[in-house]
Motif scaffolding. Structure first.
Motif, PDB file in Angstrom:
ATOM      1  N   MET A 214      73.670 -12.662  30.815  1.00  0.00           N
ATOM      2  CA  MET A 214      74.738 -13.091  31.985  1.00  0.00           C
ATOM      3  C   MET A 214      75.744 -14.209  31.235  1.00  0.00           C
ATOM      4  O   MET A 214      76.859 -14.255  31.336  1.00  0.00           O
ATOM      5  N   LEU A 215      75.103 -15.067  30.199  1.00  0.00           N
ATOM      6  CA  LEU A 215      75.745 -16.008  29.735  1.00  0.00           C
ATOM      7  C   LEU A 215      76.989 -15.479  28.719  1.00  0.00           C
ATOM      8  O   LEU A 215      77.773 -15.908  28.692  1.00  0.00           O
ATOM      9  N   GLU A 216      76.314 -14.492  28.128  1.00  0.00           N
ATOM     10  CA  GLU A 216      77.157 -13.940  27.106  1.00  0.00           C
ATOM     11  C   GLU A 216      78.395 -13.186  27.636  1.00  0.00           C
ATOM     12  O   GLU A 216      79.615 -12.965  27.191  1.00  0.00           O
ATOM     13  N   ARG A 217      78.185 -12.567  29.002  1.00  0.00           N
ATOM     14  CA  ARG A 217      79.084 -11.821  29.639  1.00  0.00           C
ATOM     15  C   ARG A 217      80.359 -12.902  30.238  1.00  0.00           C
ATOM     16  O   ARG A 217      81.607 -12.693  30.028  1.00  0.00           O
ATOM     17  N   LEU A 218      79.777 -14.057  30.672  1.00  0.00           N
ATOM     18  CA  LEU A 218      80.750 -14.918  31.206  1.00  0.00           C
ATOM     19  C   LEU A 218      81.475 -15.761  30.171  1.00  0.00           C
ATOM     20  O   LEU A 218      82.660 -15.864  30.388  1.00  0.00           O
ATOM     21  N   LEU A 219      80.814 -15.815  28.828  1.00  0.00           N
ATOM     22  CA  LEU A 219      81.793 -16.365  27.760  1.00  0.00           C
ATOM     23  C   LEU A 219      82.668 -15.504  27.191  1.00  0.00           C
ATOM     24  O   LEU A 219      83.591 -15.637  26.340  1.00  0.00           O
ATOM     25  N   LYS A 220      82.584 -14.296  27.779  1.00  0.00           N
ATOM     26  CA  LYS A 220      83.707 -13.196  27.203  1.00  0.00           C
ATOM     27  C   LYS A 220      84.845 -12.639  28.164  1.00  0.00           C
ATOM     28  O   LYS A 220      85.783 -12.557  28.041  1.00  0.00           O
ATOM     29  N   TYR A 221      84.226 -12.755  29.722  1.00  0.00           N
ATOM     30  CA  TYR A 221      85.257 -12.551  30.608  1.00  0.00           C
ATOM     31  C   TYR A 221      86.153 -13.610  30.734  1.00  0.00           C
ATOM     32  O   TYR A 221      86.206 -14.786  30.469  1.00  0.00           O
ATOM     33  N   PRO A 222      87.423 -13.188  31.066  1.00  0.00           N
ATOM     34  CA  PRO A 222      88.382 -14.007  31.535  1.00  0.00           C
ATOM     35  C   PRO A 222      87.998 -15.075  32.865  1.00  0.00           C
ATOM     36  O   PRO A 222      87.194 -14.407  33.497  1.00  0.00           O
ATOM     37  N   GLY A 223      88.584 -16.133  32.852  1.00  0.00           N
ATOM     38  CA  GLY A 223      88.266 -16.894  34.083  1.00  0.00           C
ATOM     39  C   GLY A 223      88.338 -16.499  35.259  1.00  0.00           C
ATOM     40  O   GLY A 223      89.393 -15.691  35.441  1.00  0.00           O
ATOM     41  N   PHE A 224      87.634 -16.885  36.183  1.00  0.00           N
ATOM     42  CA  PHE A 224      87.544 -16.320  37.720  1.00  0.00           C
ATOM     43  C   PHE A 224      87.039 -17.630  38.535  1.00  0.00           C
ATOM     44  O   PHE A 224      86.252 -18.509  37.886  1.00  0.00           O
ATOM     45  N   VAL A 225      86.892 -17.386  39.771  1.00  0.00           N
ATOM     46  CA  VAL A 225      86.313 -18.289  40.507  1.00  0.00           C
ATOM     47  C   VAL A 225      85.161 -17.614  41.118  1.00  0.00           C
ATOM     48  O   VAL A 225      85.378 -16.708  41.856  1.00  0.00           O
ATOM     49  N   TYR A 226      83.947 -18.470  41.070  1.00  0.00           N
ATOM     50  CA  TYR A 226      82.713 -17.894  41.682  1.00  0.00           C
ATOM     51  C   TYR A 226      81.901 -18.941  42.541  1.00  0.00           C
ATOM     52  O   TYR A 226      81.966 -20.054  42.358  1.00  0.00           O
ATOM     53  N   ARG A 227      81.200 -18.212  43.419  1.00  0.00           N
ATOM     54  CA  ARG A 227      80.525 -19.144  44.424  1.00  0.00           C
ATOM     55  C   ARG A 227      79.118 -19.009  44.300  1.00  0.00           C
ATOM     56  O   ARG A 227      78.372 -18.066  44.299  1.00  0.00           O
ATOM     57  N   ILE A 228      78.267 -20.170  43.963  1.00  0.00           N
ATOM     58  CA  ILE A 228      76.866 -20.222  43.440  1.00  0.00           C
ATOM     59  C   ILE A 228      76.654 -21.383  44.541  1.00  0.00           C
ATOM     60  O   ILE A 228      76.791 -22.601  44.580  1.00  0.00           O
ATOM     61  N   GLY A 229      75.675 -20.500  45.545  1.00  0.00           N
ATOM     62  CA  GLY A 229      75.291 -21.506  46.836  1.00  0.00           C
ATOM     63  C   GLY A 229      76.587 -21.910  47.493  1.00  0.00           C
ATOM     64  O   GLY A 229      77.407 -21.160  47.769  1.00  0.00           O
ATOM     65  N   GLY A 230      76.689 -23.065  47.713  1.00  0.00           N
ATOM     66  CA  GLY A 230      77.653 -23.528  48.539  1.00  0.00           C
ATOM     67  C   GLY A 230      78.757 -24.226  47.609  1.00  0.00           C
ATOM     68  O   GLY A 230      79.801 -25.048  48.029  1.00  0.00           O
ATOM     69  N   THR A 231      78.620 -24.078  46.233  1.00  0.00           N
ATOM     70  CA  THR A 231      79.517 -24.696  45.297  1.00  0.00           C
ATOM     71  C   THR A 231      80.379 -23.532  44.672  1.00  0.00           C
ATOM     72  O   THR A 231      79.671 -22.569  44.254  1.00  0.00           O
ATOM     73  N   TYR A 232      81.511 -24.029  44.512  1.00  0.00           N
ATOM     74  CA  TYR A 232      82.211 -23.094  43.631  1.00  0.00           C
ATOM     75  C   TYR A 232      82.660 -23.484  41.927  1.00  0.00           C
ATOM     76  O   TYR A 232      82.630 -24.610  41.899  1.00  0.00           O
ATOM     77  N   TYR A 233      82.819 -22.483  41.357  1.00  0.00           N
ATOM     78  CA  TYR A 233      82.938 -22.750  40.066  1.00  0.00           C
ATOM     79  C   TYR A 233      84.159 -21.790  39.138  1.00  0.00           C
ATOM     80  O   TYR A 233      84.124 -20.682  39.483  1.00  0.00           O
TER      81      TYR A 233
END
Length: 117
Positions: A1-20
């Motif tokens: 997962m980490l490597e995919r995130l580090l390759k993908y263009p930026g986006f907004v994801y929700r993890i629990g009640g927090t957005y990143y």
């Protein structure tokens, strides 16, 4: 997962009640209600198969992510912060984030073309 995130263009994801904002150039919390509302609308339109609206919100979230970038770019800090975030996920949160990333990849191909390698 980490490597995919580090390759993908930026986006907004929700993890629990927090957005990143997460992607190859960014890893930071998002507290802007305009952006978090956009995530809710994107998810709702996607769920209802309203492709035109989902595409509009997808592009808005991509733009918000690009505008949230910190200058100067610090790849070591981004990798470290993202590693801490991913390593700290519960199994359920990991599964939810993975599903969101799959949706991102599908929609990126649909609205933008192939994902960067």
């Amino acid at each position: 997962m980490l490597e995919r995130l580090l390759k993908y263009p930026g986006f907004v994801y929700r993890i629990g009640g927090t957005y990143y904002y997460l992607g190859k150039w960014i890893c930071k919390e998002c507290t802007d209600t305009e952006v978090t509302d956009c995530v809710a609308m994107y998810e709702m339109c996607r769920l209802e198969h309203e492709d035109a609206e989902a595409g509009m919100y997808f592009h808005k979230l991509r733009a918000h992510s690009d505008f949230a970038l910190d200058v100067p770019y610090n790849p070591a800090l981004i990798r470290s912060d993202m590693t801490d975030l991913v390593d700290g996920l519960s199994p359920d949160a990991f599964k939810v984030l993975d599903g969101q990333m799959q949706h991102f990849a599908e929609d990126y191909r649909k609205y933008c073309g192939e994902l960067p390698a």
